[in-house]
Design an enzyme around this catalytic site. Structure first.
Site, mmCIF file in Angstrom:
data_model
loop_
_atom_site.group_PDB
_atom_site.id
_atom_site.type_symbol
_atom_site.label_atom_id
_atom_site.label_comp_id
_atom_site.label_asym_id
_atom_site.label_seq_id
_atom_site.Cartn_x
_atom_site.Cartn_y
_atom_site.Cartn_z
ATOM 1 N N ARG A 99 0.665 -1.106 0.232
ATOM 2 C CA ARG A 99 0.018 0.000 -0.075
ATOM 3 C C ARG A 99 0.919 1.167 -0.028
ATOM 4 N NH1 ARG A 99 -5.115 1.616 -1.157
ATOM 5 N NH2 ARG A 99 -6.127 2.757 0.437
ATOM 6 N N THR A 373 -9.293 0.596 -9.498
ATOM 7 C CA THR A 373 -8.772 -0.601 -8.942
ATOM 8 C C THR A 373 -8.875 -1.836 -9.933
ATOM 9 O OG1 THR A 373 -9.244 0.308 -6.808
ATOM 10 C CG2 THR A 373 -8.586 -1.849 -6.706
ATOM 11 N N LEU A 392 -4.716 2.642 -8.481
ATOM 12 C CA LEU A 392 -4.063 3.929 -8.596
ATOM 13 C C LEU A 392 -5.403 4.800 -7.524
ATOM 14 C CD1 LEU A 392 -3.263 4.327 -12.274
ATOM 15 C CD2 LEU A 392 -1.633 4.450 -10.226
ATOM 16 N N ASN A 393 -6.312 4.282 -7.225
ATOM 17 C CA ASN A 393 -7.280 4.741 -6.503
ATOM 18 C C ASN A 393 -8.365 5.166 -7.447
ATOM 19 O OD1 ASN A 393 -8.950 5.217 -4.408
ATOM 20 N ND2 ASN A 393 -8.254 7.366 -3.971
ATOM 21 N N SER A 445 -10.039 -0.696 1.120
ATOM 22 C CA SER A 445 -11.132 -1.797 1.089
ATOM 23 C C SER A 445 -10.948 -2.891 0.340
ATOM 24 C CB SER A 445 -12.503 -1.199 0.402
ATOM 25 O OG SER A 445 -12.885 0.262 1.135
ATOM 26 N N GLY A 466 -13.729 0.231 -4.898
ATOM 27 C CA GLY A 466 -13.702 1.176 -3.903
ATOM 28 C C GLY A 466 -14.372 0.328 -2.701
HETATM 29 N N1 GLY Z 1 -8.407 3.062 -3.507
HETATM 30 C C1 GLY Z 1 -9.316 1.965 -3.081
HETATM 31 C C2 GLY Z 1 -9.137 1.115 -1.843
HETATM 32 O O1 GLY Z 1 -7.961 0.940 -1.485
HETATM 33 O O2 GLY Z 1 -10.056 0.622 -1.170
#
Ligand code: GLY
Length: 561
Positions: A99, A373, A392-393, A445, A466
């Site tokens: 992460r 994602t 990358l979000n 998530s 997400g």
């Molecule tokens: N960026 C989405 C997540 O990590 O949950």
């Protein structure tokens, strides 16, 4: 004649192009062969090629991720981060957390102005939104489980970047719809912006990205976190309000964490612990729903949705209050997933009406539909399994491309709680547990998951989306374990999602109307969304048959060794 037995290919089509054929395969049944399922056929094929070369599931998952960074720039990445959950054929379980982390110069209120207002444009777009990328460090940390050297695993991605590949219709549409953003957040020209609109089958060549991948090939980790690539990344930061330094990059570290494991009806579920909320949410939701004997009902019936949504409501209220980077907060996982706690949490469930969210947690706000994602599921012929979710979000992350290095940077900083109660791009709210601190990981998530039966991998599953990720994985497990559906029905049936706040239950547009009407009568506010998730699922039965399904919602595709 080919040796592999491909007994079922339900849907497949081919796009011919100057350099590349793109063959999308949605469903495969096979024996004694490894399979890779990912968001893009060329990435799945890169993984399958490595399996053919004698690599195992972990080799394949590295090659697939590198290839996704080239052929699926909306979410595949070397400028973002992810999580790997692995189960080896000797029973060993492991996770790798790569992460992103907050830069050293990050502060608690960096997105809050002097009037106390949170500026989520800054946490979502442009250079200040970028967390320190972890993906490349994650690939190197995975190497110890591999058979092949990194210079071979990265080669398919270099070839794809250098020679180019035909883009799909979905990618062309997305590149066109993001053109203004790419121009707004980048000073220099880049390959993602053209004067004329992108068309299906156009060839995308990425010479700068190929050079960056070659630096990694030649210098290893230092090819990304030090030297030319790091310098280009830092000079990109300096073109605007970015705060990542050379020291930040050099100091980035992956974390190897004990997998989160729990029993669900005799199956051992192995998933990601904090800093992903995914594994905890999954455990909480499955256990609470389990108190109501879900197997008595049917997929997407009113009673099923009611039980599952009420479990989601209670679990997501806990996400907002208790979850964050375990290296910075008190980790309450074992209590949060205990029956002692969850039975008490479930006490106010009633079939007679929706439970108001105010009765299960401290209230605040609003969501947004999104599907970024990307997830990869792999099993090799020896029974080693790997599940990776990487991101990358947002789509194309911060929209910033590192000039001279050719890759998108994430906007993962938005996954922190930028201010208590202010929703992130997924509508998730949080508090102090997920506040910004230098070097801290933002709560995720992502829920890469492997389910074991009799100690052996039975299901490899995950999805983007997400905050909808844990609820989609939850539905996948219930579909297979409780409703005994096949993988295709599970992956492609309409999904639903609830996350405590807002009170709304989201359903996919083709969700059964009778269930929607019944839920509304019980006080649920139902909202239709175009799409929830893109699940990649592999199921293995006791006699060694493998059934792999790539989600029908996108270009997702299965490749066989
Ligand atoms: N960026 C989405 C997540 O990590 O949950």
């Amino acid at each position: 004649m080919k040796k592999i037995i491909v007994s079922l290919i339900l849907f497949s089509h081919t796009l011919s192009a100057q350099y590349t054929d793109i063959n999308i395969i949605k469903e495969v049944k096979v024996r004694n062969k490894g399979v890779v399922v990912s968001a893009h056929p060329l990435a799945s094929e890169a993984g399958a090629k490595v399996l053919k070369m004698g690599g195992n599931a972990y080799d394949a998952i590295i090659s697939t991720q590198y290839a996704l960074a080239v052929v699926y720039p909306q979410a595949g990445n070397i400028g973002g981060g992810g999580f790997l959950v692995g189960v080896k054929n000797n029973g060993e379980k492991f996770t790798i957390d790569y992460r992103e982390t907050a830069p050293k110069k990050a502060t608690h209120d960096m997105y809050v102005d002097k009037n106390g207002k949170a500026n989520t444009d800054l946490s979502q777009n442009g250079r200040l939104a970028v967390g320190i990328p972890g993906s490349v460090a994650g690939f190197f940390a995975t190497l110890k489980y591999c058979r092949l050297p990194m210079n071979q695993l990265i080669q398919p991605a270099i070839d794809l970047a250098e020679k180019g590949f035909a883009i799909t219709e979905q990618e062309a549409n997305l590149l066109n719809s993001h053109k203004d953003h790419f121009q707004k957040y980048n000073q220099s020209a880049n390959v993602f912006v053209k004067n004329v609109p992108w068309q299906t089958g156009d060839i995308l060549v990425q010479k700068e990205l190929a050079e960056t991948l070659k630096l990694i090939q030649k210098h290893g980790l230092k090819g990304f976190y030090e030297g030319k690539t790091a310098e280009l990344l830092v000079s990109e930061m300096k073109k605007g309000n970015g705060i990542i330094t050379l020291e930040d990059l050099k100091n980035y570290k992956v974390a190897e964490r004990k997998a989160l494991e729990f029993d669900y009806k005799g199956n051992n579920v192995v998933s990601m612990p904090l800093p992903s909320s995914g594994g905890i949410l999954l455990a909480q939701m499955l256990k609470m729903a389990g108190y109501e004997n879900l197997e008595k009902y049917q997929q997407n019936s009113t009673k099923t949705v009611q039980i599952m949504v009420e479990a989601e409501r209670r679990a997501y209220a806990d996400r907002a209050e208790y979850m964050g980077d375990p290296d910075f907060i008190q980790d309450k996982t074992s209590y949060l997933i205990s029956d002692e706690y969850l039975k008490n949490r479930w006490k106010n469930f009633s079939f007679n009406k929706a439970t108001p969210s105010s009765e299960v947690g401290k209230i605040i706000q609003q969501p947004k539909e999104s599907d970024q994602t990307t997830h990869i599921s792999v099993i090799d012929k020896d029974g080693n399994a790997a599940a990776v979710t990487t991101t990358l979000n947002g789509l194309y992350g911060s929209k910033v491309v590192v000039s001279g290095a050719g890759f998108f940077l994430n906007n993962e900083m938005d996954d922190f709680s930028v201010k208590p109660g202010v929703p992130n791009m997924f509508g998730a709210v949080g508090g102090e547990a997920n506040s910004i601190q230098p070097n801290k990981r933002m709560l995720s998530s992502m829920t890469p998951t492997i389910v074991l039966k009799n100690g052996k991998p039975y299901m490899v599953v995950g999805t983007p989306g997400g905050t909808t990720i844990p609820t989609s994985v939850y539905q996948s497990i219930v579909d297979i374990v409780d409703f005994k559906l096949n993988a295709n029905l599970s992956v492609n049936s309409p999904k639903f999602h609830h996350q405590w706040l807002p009170e709304t239950v989201a359903v996919e547009k083709n969700f059964p109307e009778t269930t929607i009407k019944d839920l509304e009568k019980l006080g649920y506010k139902v909202e239709k969304w175009n799409q929830i998730g893109r699940t990649e699922m592999i199921l293995m039965d006791d006699s060694g048959n493998i059934h792999a399904v790539a989600d029908g919602r996108g270009d997702d595709s299965v490749a066989v060794e």
